[in-house]
Every structure is written in C-alpha cells, then in structure tokens.
Design an enzyme around this catalytic site. Structure first.
Site, PDB file in Angstrom:
ATOM      1  N   ASP A 113       0.368  -0.890   0.193  1.00  0.00           N
ATOM      2  CA  ASP A 113       0.046  -0.146   0.119  1.00  0.00           C
ATOM      3  C   ASP A 113       1.194   1.273   0.212  1.00  0.00           C
ATOM      4  O   ASP A 113       1.655   1.449   0.351  1.00  0.00           O
ATOM      5  CB  ASP A 113      -0.934  -0.096   1.364  1.00  0.00           C
ATOM      6  N   LYS A 128      -0.119  -0.646  -4.137  1.00  0.00           N
ATOM      7  CA  LYS A 128      -1.707  -0.120  -4.309  1.00  0.00           C
ATOM      8  C   LYS A 128      -1.624   1.835  -3.563  1.00  0.00           C
ATOM      9  O   LYS A 128      -1.311   1.652  -2.723  1.00  0.00           O
ATOM     10  CB  LYS A 128      -2.758  -0.653  -4.001  1.00  0.00           C
ATOM     11  N   GLU A 130     -13.787  -1.914  -2.399  1.00  0.00           N
ATOM     12  CA  GLU A 130     -13.758  -2.157  -1.113  1.00  0.00           C
ATOM     13  C   GLU A 130     -15.645  -1.291  -0.624  1.00  0.00           C
ATOM     14  O   GLU A 130     -15.936  -0.574  -1.060  1.00  0.00           O
ATOM     15  CB  GLU A 130     -13.306  -1.430   0.186  1.00  0.00           C
TER      16      GLU A 130
HETATM   17  O1  KIV Z   1      -5.245  -2.333   4.151  1.00  0.00           O
HETATM   18  C1  KIV Z   1      -5.078  -2.744   3.466  1.00  0.00           C
HETATM   19  O2  KIV Z   1      -5.526  -3.835   4.588  1.00  0.00           O
HETATM   20  C2  KIV Z   1      -6.838  -2.988   2.756  1.00  0.00           C
HETATM   21  C3  KIV Z   1      -7.748  -4.148   2.916  1.00  0.00           C
HETATM   22  C4  KIV Z   1      -8.789  -3.225   1.398  1.00  0.00           C
HETATM   23  C5  KIV Z   1      -7.138  -5.358   2.249  1.00  0.00           C
HETATM   24  O3  KIV Z   1      -6.541  -2.169   1.929  1.00  0.00           O
END
Ligand code: KIV
Length: 278
Positions: free
Chosen positions: A97, A125, A194
């Site tokens: 992320d 992401k 989500e």
């Molecule tokens: O940070 C996270 O765990 C996510 C979830 C949607 C899986 O982005």
C-alpha cells in the site's frame, strides 16, 4: 525458537504468481485469493496455504500499531513490513500500500513507489479514482504495476464521514464504473473494490478487463481479500459484515483457517449471502 531450517525463505518449485497469472485466471473464470500479512511468518503461512496475493496493507496502522485509522502509517512503516513479509512470501505476488499522503503529487508518487519496490514489493496500491490517472500512467511507464483501490477508501474516512458502503445510489455507482475504466485505460493492472453492493461488484468485474479484487463487494469479483486479523478473529470489536472468522471451530489452527478461506473462495462459498451488501 523455531530453527530457520524448517521455514525456508527460498521459493518452492511452484510457479510464482504474477499479474499475468491473475489476468489468465480472470479469463478462465478461476477465482484467486488475497490476504494481508505484515511479517515473515504470516506471509510464509499465507503463501504455503495457497494465497495468490499478499498485501502489506496500511491496515497495519490499526491491526499492528493500534491506531483507530490507517492515516498515521508512513512509507517507512510499509517499507519495514514489506521487507519482513518479502522473506516469507515465497510464490505469492507481494503488493504494498502507498500510505496516506505518500502520493499527493506525481514525483512524490514515483519516489514512494520506488522505495517500496526496492524493498521487495511487486505492485503498489493507491486509493482513489480519476485524480490518480496520471500517476497510474507514470508508474506503469516506469515499470511499476498498479492496483487501484476504489469504493470505500479508508484513507478518506474523514471525508467520507465514516466506514460506509459506497456506490449505493445509481449516480455514485456510475461514477465508480467510469473512474475504474479511466484507471484501467491509464494502465492500472488490478482494481481493489471495497464495500460496495454486490450488484456493483459484479458489474465492475464484468466491465473491466483487468482482474478485480473484492472486499465486501460480493461474490462475483475475480478475487477476494481479507485482513489477516479478521480472518483469524483477532481484531477487537464487532467485525464488519463481510468478515468471516476462519479460525473459529477449525481444528487445524491458523494454517487450516487460511486453507479453508482459500478453498471457500475457489469453490465460491465465500463471501456467502450474509457477507454481502445488497
Ligand atoms: O490496507 C488494507 O489492508 C486494505 C484492505 C482493503 C485489504 O487495503
């Protein structure tokens, strides 16, 4: 203390999962599985149980650090956990992320993503819609695969007024579809959707060519993701509707719980009716 000899950091003989693998699975109608993990042992357990994609999510702010949102998480935090998870992730695709405010401008986005890729991430992401089109284009031009994250975007919790289901009304649903298409066109390789009604999850998955991962988005997305602590029932408080505790009643412990989740997704038993928003 477990001796490292029993838990190899080496990849097994099984083929590594890539974005091409996920694309093929989508084309063949085969569901894939994703799970968050933040360290060596959890990543190793996830990968050994057949998880296709491991996400070092900024949910670590809540489940590891104990904050009440993901906003305090920094690039250094994600980089540290990517480094740990990488050693255990074996054949799974490792996704990182980009945390809050680490991609507010295009150059900043490239620098942040490069930091995580250097630590072992294989795809990054980002949360948001159309406004991320140029960053998505730049990242992919620089060889960095992108997963767009739409629907409920927890980094915007204050703007959204809470952790609420998104895309309930036709106008917002159409906006999600249009912006997802725009990000696909900009080069996004995956989309994570989500907390949206299951009809929208189905529509987006059928409309996009790229694989769509769902969490609280119904049973028709190409893949499913859960947070490690939710799958094992470790997070205090009332779980969200889309969560299933796979450890409860499972005689085979943590490994058995992850395997049960993998089997359920593959056989399309999860998410069941009670985990979906209609
Ligand atoms: O940070 C996270 O765990 C996510 C979830 C949607 C899986 O982005």
């Amino acid at each position: 203390m477990t001796r490292p000899i029993t838990m190899s950091t080496q990849k097994s003989q099984t083929k590594s999962i890539t974005i091409t693998t996920l694309q093929k699975m989508k084309q063949q109608g085969e569901k894939f599985t994703c799970l968050t993990a933040y360290d060596y042992c959890s990543a190793h357990a996830a990968s050994s149980a057949g998880i296709d994609v491991i996400l070092v999510g900024d949910s670590l702010g809540m489940v590891i650090q104990g904050h009440d949102s993901s906003l305090p998480v920094t690039i250094a935090d994600v980089a540290y956990h990517i480094k740990c998870a990488k050693r255990g992730s074996q054949n799974a695709l490792l996704m990182a992320d980009l945390p809050f405010m680490s991609y507010y401008a295009e150059m900043k986005t490239l620098e942040s993503a490069a930091t995580l890729m250097r630590e072992g991430a294989q795809i990054v992401k980002l949360e948001g819609g159309a406004w991320l089109a140029e960053s998505t284009r730049l990242l992919t031009l620089h060889g960095i695969p992108v997963c767009a994250h739409m629907g409920l975007t927890p980094q915007s919790v204050n703007h959204l007024g809470g952790y609420r289901v998104q895309g309930r009304d036709p106008e917002n649903a159409q906006k999600i579809v249009d912006e997802a298409l725009l990000l696909q066109e900009a080069g996004a390789n995956l989309l994570l959707l989500e907390c949206v009604p299951q009809s929208l999850g189905k529509h987006v998955s059928e409309t996009l060519d790229i694989p769509v991962i769902g969490i609280g988005a119904g049973a028709d997305t190409d893949g499913q993701i859960l947070v490690w602590h939710d799958l094992l029932g470790l997070y205090p408080g009332k779980p969200a509707k889309f969560v299933k505790n796979y450890l409860q009643g499972n005689p085979n412990g943590i490994h058995g719980a992850i395997k049960a989740y993998v089997d359920d997704v593959k056989q399309q038993r999860f998410p069941a009716e009670e985990h979906r928003y209609n």
